[in-house]
Design a protein around this motif. Structure first.
Motif, PDB file in Angstrom:
ATOM      1  N   PRO A  60      42.392  22.717  86.585  1.00  0.00           N
ATOM      2  CA  PRO A  60      41.400  22.001  85.751  1.00  0.00           C
ATOM      3  C   PRO A  60      41.832  22.089  84.153  1.00  0.00           C
ATOM      4  CG  PRO A  60      40.428  23.750  86.743  1.00  0.00           C
ATOM      5  CD  PRO A  60      41.972  23.384  87.685  1.00  0.00           C
ATOM      6  N   PRO A  66      45.816  39.794  79.059  1.00  0.00           N
ATOM      7  CA  PRO A  66      46.112  40.794  79.937  1.00  0.00           C
ATOM      8  C   PRO A  66      46.730  40.142  81.300  1.00  0.00           C
ATOM      9  CG  PRO A  66      44.419  41.810  78.879  1.00  0.00           C
ATOM     10  CD  PRO A  66      44.280  40.422  78.128  1.00  0.00           C
ATOM     11  N   ALA A  67      45.822  39.059  81.452  1.00  0.00           N
ATOM     12  CA  ALA A  67      46.152  38.437  82.965  1.00  0.00           C
ATOM     13  C   ALA A  67      47.376  37.665  82.732  1.00  0.00           C
ATOM     14  CB  ALA A  67      45.066  37.275  83.104  1.00  0.00           C
ATOM     15  N   ARG A 124      49.917  38.679  80.937  1.00  0.00           N
ATOM     16  CA  ARG A 124      51.073  39.797  80.866  1.00  0.00           C
ATOM     17  C   ARG A 124      51.307  40.092  82.530  1.00  0.00           C
ATOM     18  NH1 ARG A 124      49.299  43.808  78.241  1.00  0.00           N
ATOM     19  NH2 ARG A 124      47.468  43.158  77.121  1.00  0.00           N
ATOM     20  N   THR A 148      47.405  31.254  88.176  1.00  0.00           N
ATOM     21  CA  THR A 148      46.599  32.612  87.411  1.00  0.00           C
ATOM     22  C   THR A 148      46.580  32.295  85.871  1.00  0.00           C
ATOM     23  OG1 THR A 148      46.807  33.700  89.436  1.00  0.00           O
ATOM     24  CG2 THR A 148      46.342  34.931  87.561  1.00  0.00           C
ATOM     25  N   ASP A 157      44.214  29.860  85.094  1.00  0.00           N
ATOM     26  CA  ASP A 157      42.687  30.294  85.260  1.00  0.00           C
ATOM     27  C   ASP A 157      42.362  31.285  84.152  1.00  0.00           C
ATOM     28  OD1 ASP A 157      42.200  29.204  87.628  1.00  0.00           O
ATOM     29  OD2 ASP A 157      42.335  31.253  89.067  1.00  0.00           O
ATOM     30  N   HIS A 167      41.546  29.277  81.090  1.00  0.00           N
ATOM     31  CA  HIS A 167      40.379  28.440  81.249  1.00  0.00           C
ATOM     32  C   HIS A 167      39.229  29.194  81.203  1.00  0.00           C
ATOM     33  CE1 HIS A 167      38.841  24.571  83.035  1.00  0.00           C
ATOM     34  NE2 HIS A 167      37.785  25.321  83.168  1.00  0.00           N
ATOM     35  N   PHE A 168      39.125  30.474  81.854  1.00  0.00           N
ATOM     36  CA  PHE A 168      37.877  31.434  81.667  1.00  0.00           C
ATOM     37  C   PHE A 168      37.799  31.924  80.152  1.00  0.00           C
ATOM     38  CE2 PHE A 168      36.000  35.962  82.097  1.00  0.00           C
ATOM     39  CZ  PHE A 168      34.982  35.276  82.419  1.00  0.00           C
ATOM     40  N   SER A 169      38.756  32.166  79.355  1.00  0.00           N
ATOM     41  CA  SER A 169      38.639  32.908  78.413  1.00  0.00           C
ATOM     42  C   SER A 169      38.542  31.901  77.060  1.00  0.00           C
ATOM     43  CB  SER A 169      39.912  33.767  77.986  1.00  0.00           C
ATOM     44  OG  SER A 169      40.445  34.632  78.835  1.00  0.00           O
ATOM     45  N   GLU A 211      35.202  28.130  78.938  1.00  0.00           N
ATOM     46  CA  GLU A 211      33.939  28.653  78.984  1.00  0.00           C
ATOM     47  C   GLU A 211      33.921  29.529  77.518  1.00  0.00           C
ATOM     48  OE1 GLU A 211      32.992  27.493  81.664  1.00  0.00           O
ATOM     49  OE2 GLU A 211      34.706  27.105  82.675  1.00  0.00           O
ATOM     50  N   HIS A 259      34.212  34.348  76.670  1.00  0.00           N
ATOM     51  CA  HIS A 259      34.802  35.228  77.621  1.00  0.00           C
ATOM     52  C   HIS A 259      36.249  35.829  77.314  1.00  0.00           C
ATOM     53  CE1 HIS A 259      32.078  33.456  80.947  1.00  0.00           C
ATOM     54  NE2 HIS A 259      31.414  34.544  80.440  1.00  0.00           N
ATOM     55  N   PRO A 264      38.651  38.353  76.808  1.00  0.00           N
ATOM     56  CA  PRO A 264      38.531  39.805  76.677  1.00  0.00           C
ATOM     57  C   PRO A 264      38.954  40.448  75.362  1.00  0.00           C
ATOM     58  CG  PRO A 264      40.666  38.924  77.566  1.00  0.00           C
ATOM     59  CD  PRO A 264      39.850  37.550  77.160  1.00  0.00           C
ATOM     60  N   PRO A 265      38.520  41.836  75.033  1.00  0.00           N
ATOM     61  CA  PRO A 265      38.605  42.473  74.028  1.00  0.00           C
ATOM     62  C   PRO A 265      40.387  42.709  73.565  1.00  0.00           C
ATOM     63  CG  PRO A 265      37.313  43.709  75.592  1.00  0.00           C
ATOM     64  CD  PRO A 265      38.074  42.415  76.345  1.00  0.00           C
ATOM     65  N   GLY A 266      40.443  42.253  72.410  1.00  0.00           N
ATOM     66  CA  GLY A 266      41.682  42.464  71.793  1.00  0.00           C
ATOM     67  C   GLY A 266      42.636  41.325  71.716  1.00  0.00           C
ATOM     68  N   ARG A 306      36.315  49.300  75.676  1.00  0.00           N
ATOM     69  CA  ARG A 306      37.020  48.629  76.651  1.00  0.00           C
ATOM     70  C   ARG A 306      36.824  48.753  77.984  1.00  0.00           C
ATOM     71  NH1 ARG A 306      41.693  46.681  74.255  1.00  0.00           N
ATOM     72  NH2 ARG A 306      41.443  46.259  72.061  1.00  0.00           N
ATOM     73  N   TRP A 320      39.446  45.289  83.479  1.00  0.00           N
ATOM     74  CA  TRP A 320      38.791  44.267  83.011  1.00  0.00           C
ATOM     75  C   TRP A 320      39.208  42.846  83.672  1.00  0.00           C
ATOM     76  CZ3 TRP A 320      34.825  44.969  79.157  1.00  0.00           C
ATOM     77  CH2 TRP A 320      34.394  43.578  78.486  1.00  0.00           C
ATOM     78  N   THR A 321      40.656  42.794  83.848  1.00  0.00           N
ATOM     79  CA  THR A 321      41.158  41.599  84.284  1.00  0.00           C
ATOM     80  C   THR A 321      40.825  41.289  85.719  1.00  0.00           C
ATOM     81  OG1 THR A 321      43.157  41.910  82.643  1.00  0.00           O
ATOM     82  CG2 THR A 321      43.369  40.259  84.530  1.00  0.00           C
ATOM     83  N   PHE A 324      35.321  34.291  86.829  1.00  0.00           N
ATOM     84  CA  PHE A 324      35.639  32.989  86.687  1.00  0.00           C
ATOM     85  C   PHE A 324      35.776  32.214  88.141  1.00  0.00           C
ATOM     86  CE2 PHE A 324      39.266  29.810  86.399  1.00  0.00           C
ATOM     87  CZ  PHE A 324      38.703  28.938  85.857  1.00  0.00           C
TER      88      PHE A 324
END
Lengths: 251, 251
Positions: free
Chosen positions: A33, A124-125, A127, A225, A228, A231-233, A236, A239, A241-243, B27, B224-225, B232
């Motif tokens: 998507p 992070p996802a 990485r 992934t 994904d 899209h999530f971060s 929407e 969302h 993530p921290p940092g 975190r 977190w991830t 998601f």
């Protein structure tokens, strides 16, 4: 063959290639998507920045991925052709490679080159997905490592769709900014010829053919992934993530 | 110290511990929206199943993670205490370990044990996050590998909140099903004592202290991830990636 691509008999080389194309048509990230939003012109500049900044991490790792594969190839003639991939992405010090071209896309979108290169605002996802790719080509068989590159069978299609749509729908992005993609349209088919010939020759039992199919699925999961997470971060709201990278409110 | 935990001077051991607790308070995944939904009783049975099925992959990898660390410890007395972690999760063949206890949670939620154990319906992002943890403890310094376990400083808090809320708000889950968590409340503080003593002794320069802080951040990013991916895929509708677990419509 079952829906999750379990083979029930040994295939001919061309049947195997058909299954690989079927994996692509179901699992390649052209169906994601986030890609659909991009080609429909529905991403903001901040979302395009997030995409370019994160995808940079993937681009930057490609020569290391190919160096791992190179280190595992015993056949000198295959090493000679595989080495081209490293040149394509690292350049030769004079003419730019894929990493520098991707950076031009990132800075053309208004990102700071040093921040992009540092990768420290990437998700992070992203990485972890890139790391999974490096680990895969290091720890699996050479056959699987080579097969995982076969997503390039489908990349001219995604590039064609992406470039045409971006030029039409994102007026602040011009052809020069998209210079990454043009050479890929000739490099990818050449790379596919090499990898596919290797796979056709070395996967002749049901077991090795299953490894090849699963390697391509695994690579599709890596690309999927990453989208994904984008899209999530960034699609929407709320969302990130921290940092991680936060687009400016204006963009 | 800047918002992203860059140290500007060498800290005392207790100051370093304060920074680590600060990392946790900002975190650790107790702040993740998926955890918040869980403790507020707002997850469906299917979403709880998705959580248990994916988290199983993490639990199943913990003894391998600790075996990698064990293989890198030269000090026999430290190996002796670190070895306990492997027993805690693998059991001793007679009394169950953490992995079997987690499986009891999964099957108590109605999942099939063979499917959970196969890990084949887990989200790719879960597998990549777990893989990132294994790679981290393999490739970073031993100090960083040990420091990455320090999320256990915060786990009694998350467990306390989770268990109480689940028993209160999810009537189909009983105390026996949650048997994983009880021993963790004594194991985790014992493990923390060991890891924290090692870190306090071996991180005495700004450089090594920064490695320790960054290792804890990296581990928080892994946890977190995994929740990002669950959120998601299973909270927002329609985002389950191809091939992953799909809860039954009824649940």
């Amino acid at each position: 063959m079952t829906p999750d691509f379990r083979l029930d008999r040994t295939l001919s080389a061309s049947e195997l290639e058909d299954v690989l194309r079927q994996v692509g048509s179901e699992r390649y990230h052209i169906r994601h998507p986030f890609h659909r939003l991009m080609v429909e012109g529905r991403l903001t500049r901040g979302q395009m920045q997030a995409w370019a900044l994160n995808r940079y991490c993937y681009q930057a790792a490609i020569p290391r991925k190919d160096a791992i594969i190179l280190s595992r190839i015993e056949d000198r003639s295959l090493r000679l052709v595989w080495r081209e991939r490293i040149l394509d992405h690292d350049g030769d010090g004079a003419s730019p490679g894929g990493i520098e071209r991707w950076m031009r896309l990132a800075t053309g979108l208004g990102l700071d080159a040093a921040i992009v290169a540092s990768q420290r605002l990437a998700l992070p996802a992203t990485r972890f997905s890139v790391g999974a790719y490096l680990t895969f080509v290091e720890k699996r068989t050479l056959l699987e490592a080579i097969a995982s590159s076969l997503t390039e069978m489908f990349s001219p299609q995604v590039i064609g769709e992406r470039v045409a749509a971006i030029l039409q729908r994102y007026p602040y992005i011009d052809e020069d900014t998209l210079g990454y993609f043009t050479p890929r349209l000739t490099q990818a088919p050449r790379d596919v010829d090499v990898a596919l010939a290797h796979v056709r020759e070395h996967a002749r039992s049901i077991e090795t053919q299953q490894l090849v199919v699963d390697a391509l699925i695994a690579k599709c999961e890596i690309l999927w992934t990453m989208l994904d997470a984008l899209h999530f971060s960034y699609v929407e709201p709320g969302h990130v993530p921290p940092g991680a990278f936060v687009p400016e409110a204006a963009s």
